[in-house]
Design a protein around this motif. Structure first.
Motif, mmCIF file in Angstrom:
data_model
loop_
_atom_site.group_PDB
_atom_site.id
_atom_site.type_symbol
_atom_site.label_atom_id
_atom_site.label_comp_id
_atom_site.label_asym_id
_atom_site.label_seq_id
_atom_site.Cartn_x
_atom_site.Cartn_y
_atom_site.Cartn_z
ATOM 1 N N SER A 1 14.101 9.686 -5.009
ATOM 2 C CA SER A 1 14.232 8.430 -5.762
ATOM 3 C C SER A 1 13.594 8.582 -7.142
ATOM 4 N N ARG A 2 14.067 7.777 -8.103
ATOM 5 C CA ARG A 2 13.362 7.674 -9.376
ATOM 6 C C ARG A 2 12.059 6.928 -9.086
ATOM 7 N N ILE A 3 10.939 7.500 -9.447
ATOM 8 C CA ILE A 3 9.643 6.856 -9.228
ATOM 9 C C ILE A 3 9.053 6.495 -10.587
ATOM 10 N N VAL A 4 8.925 5.194 -10.823
ATOM 11 C CA VAL A 4 8.424 4.693 -12.099
ATOM 12 C C VAL A 4 7.084 4.000 -11.862
ATOM 13 N N ILE A 5 6.057 4.432 -12.598
ATOM 14 C CA ILE A 5 4.725 3.841 -12.486
ATOM 15 C C ILE A 5 4.683 2.551 -13.306
ATOM 16 N N LEU A 6 4.138 1.489 -12.720
ATOM 17 C CA LEU A 6 3.946 0.216 -13.426
ATOM 18 C C LEU A 6 2.469 -0.129 -13.291
ATOM 19 N N THR A 7 1.732 -0.103 -14.399
ATOM 20 C CA THR A 7 0.278 -0.177 -14.333
ATOM 21 C C THR A 7 -0.318 -0.873 -15.546
ATOM 22 N N VAL A 8 -1.595 -1.225 -15.445
ATOM 23 C CA VAL A 8 -2.324 -1.778 -16.595
ATOM 24 C C VAL A 8 -2.985 -0.659 -17.396
ATOM 25 N N SER A 9 -3.052 0.537 -16.841
ATOM 26 C CA SER A 9 -3.784 1.634 -17.473
ATOM 27 C C SER A 9 -2.966 2.309 -18.573
ATOM 28 N N ASP A 10 -3.548 2.318 -19.780
ATOM 29 C CA ASP A 10 -2.920 3.057 -20.876
ATOM 30 C C ASP A 10 -3.738 4.299 -21.216
ATOM 31 N N ALA A 11 -4.548 4.749 -20.254
ATOM 32 C CA ALA A 11 -5.397 5.932 -20.459
ATOM 33 C C ALA A 11 -4.544 7.196 -20.519
ATOM 34 N N SER B 1 0.845 -1.198 0.000
ATOM 35 C CA SER B 1 0.000 0.000 0.000
ATOM 36 C C SER B 1 0.874 1.239 0.000
ATOM 37 N N GLY B 2 0.239 2.386 -0.285
ATOM 38 C CA GLY B 2 0.964 3.647 -0.259
ATOM 39 C C GLY B 2 1.474 3.982 1.128
ATOM 40 N N ILE B 3 0.657 3.696 2.141
ATOM 41 C CA ILE B 3 1.051 3.959 3.528
ATOM 42 C C ILE B 3 2.300 3.165 3.887
ATOM 43 N N ASP B 4 2.319 1.884 3.483
ATOM 44 C CA ASP B 4 3.487 1.038 3.752
ATOM 45 C C ASP B 4 4.720 1.550 3.006
ATOM 46 N N ALA B 5 4.508 2.078 1.808
ATOM 47 C CA ALA B 5 5.628 2.614 1.020
ATOM 48 C C ALA B 5 6.244 3.820 1.725
ATOM 49 N N LEU B 6 5.403 4.712 2.225
ATOM 50 C CA LEU B 6 5.899 5.892 2.934
ATOM 51 C C LEU B 6 6.665 5.487 4.184
ATOM 52 N N ALA B 7 6.161 4.478 4.884
ATOM 53 C CA ALA B 7 6.839 4.006 6.095
ATOM 54 C C ALA B 7 8.191 3.386 5.751
ATOM 55 N N ALA B 8 8.261 2.664 4.627
ATOM 56 C CA ALA B 8 9.493 1.987 4.230
ATOM 57 C C ALA B 8 10.604 2.967 3.885
ATOM 58 N N ILE B 9 10.224 4.175 3.444
ATOM 59 C CA ILE B 9 11.215 5.165 2.996
ATOM 60 C C ILE B 9 11.474 6.232 4.063
ATOM 61 N N SER B 10 10.895 6.073 5.230
ATOM 62 C CA SER B 10 10.990 7.121 6.247
ATOM 63 C C SER B 10 12.424 7.397 6.688
ATOM 64 N N ASP B 11 13.273 6.366 6.707
ATOM 65 C CA ASP B 11 14.649 6.542 7.181
ATOM 66 C C ASP B 11 15.688 6.527 6.073
ATOM 67 N N ASN B 12 15.379 5.870 4.972
ATOM 68 C CA ASN B 12 16.353 5.712 3.901
ATOM 69 C C ASN B 12 15.622 5.587 2.572
ATOM 70 N N GLU B 13 16.225 6.090 1.510
ATOM 71 C CA GLU B 13 15.585 6.055 0.196
ATOM 72 C C GLU B 13 16.186 4.985 -0.700
ATOM 73 N N PRO B 14 15.347 4.287 -1.484
ATOM 74 C CA PRO B 14 15.873 3.405 -2.524
ATOM 75 C C PRO B 14 16.264 4.239 -3.737
ATOM 76 N N ASP B 15 16.958 3.631 -4.678
ATOM 77 C CA ASP B 15 17.265 4.331 -5.924
ATOM 78 C C ASP B 15 16.004 4.475 -6.780
ATOM 79 N N ILE B 16 15.159 3.426 -6.753
ATOM 80 C CA ILE B 16 13.957 3.394 -7.586
ATOM 81 C C ILE B 16 12.755 2.962 -6.750
ATOM 82 N N VAL B 17 11.624 3.623 -6.978
ATOM 83 C CA VAL B 17 10.341 3.156 -6.451
ATOM 84 C C VAL B 17 9.512 2.723 -7.656
#
Length: 209
Positions: free
Chosen positions: A79-89, A38-54
């Protein structure tokens, strides 16, 4: 050998998330920073340190991918934030890239191409699936791109030139002999002066000035 790129995988489908993680772990150029459902879990995971890519899913229950992207950028995550989705809208592509995404990839992307695109993202490129690439024409801005560059300090200009070459915070730290924390402060200041949502947007504007 260069240090592998760390990746946080954010997707609310456990089976798909695990598959993406296994794909990343099969390539020595990547290391799994973590996974979040979830988004909440993602924010918690990055609270202390950042990955290169999300690597971020768009259509998640609760906090959407767009909400998560906005929250991460508001927190100053570089971080580089790359969206991975089924939506081509078209509206989704434009909205996410305007909000500061560094890429927009479709989930039916071939595995090898996905890995290649993530490496391209780390080299400073904006990565977009070919099926939706035409929508980037909507991204052109009419603003004067020279003004903010003229306001930069010599150190900021030096940093921007390296950013345009695709260097990560870690690489910038090594090249400029400053801490990653100091690099992050400089990047935030640059984003503010450029009125840009992501380092990729800023680099593209600098190179196309």
């Amino acid at each position: 050998m260069a240090k592998p790129y760390s990746v946080l995988v954010v997707d609310d489908h456990p089976l798909l998330r695990r598959g993406i993680c296994q794909l990343l772990e099969s390539d020595s150029d990547f290391v799994l920073f973590g996974e979040a459902g979830s988004g909440i879990d993602a924010l918690a995971a990055i609270s202390d340190n950042e990955p290169d890519i999300v690597l971020l899913d768009l259509n998640m229950k609760g906090m959407s991918g767009l909400d998560t992207l906005n929250a991460l950028r508001q927190e100053g995550v570089t971080s580089r934030i790359v969206i991975l989705t089924v939506s081509d809208a078209k509206q989704d592509v434009i909205r996410l890239l305007h909000a500061g995404a560094d890429g927009y990839l479709l989930k039916d992307t071939e595995p090898d191409l996905l890995l290649e695109q993530l490496k391209n993202a780390m080299s400073g490129q904006r990565v977009v699936s070919s099926e939706v690439a035409e929508y980037l024409l909507e991204q052109h801005s009419e603003t004067n791109e020279e003004d903010w560059i003229a306001e930069l300090t010599p150190r900021e200009l030096q940093l921007l030139q390296h950013l345009a070459e695709g260097l990560s915070n870690r690489m910038l730290s090594e090249v400029l002999h400053i801490s990653e924390g100091t690099v992050k402060v400089h990047v935030k200041n640059l984003l503010r002066k450029a009125n840009a949502k992501s380092r990729t947007e800023m680099a593209v504007r600098y190179l196309n000035r």
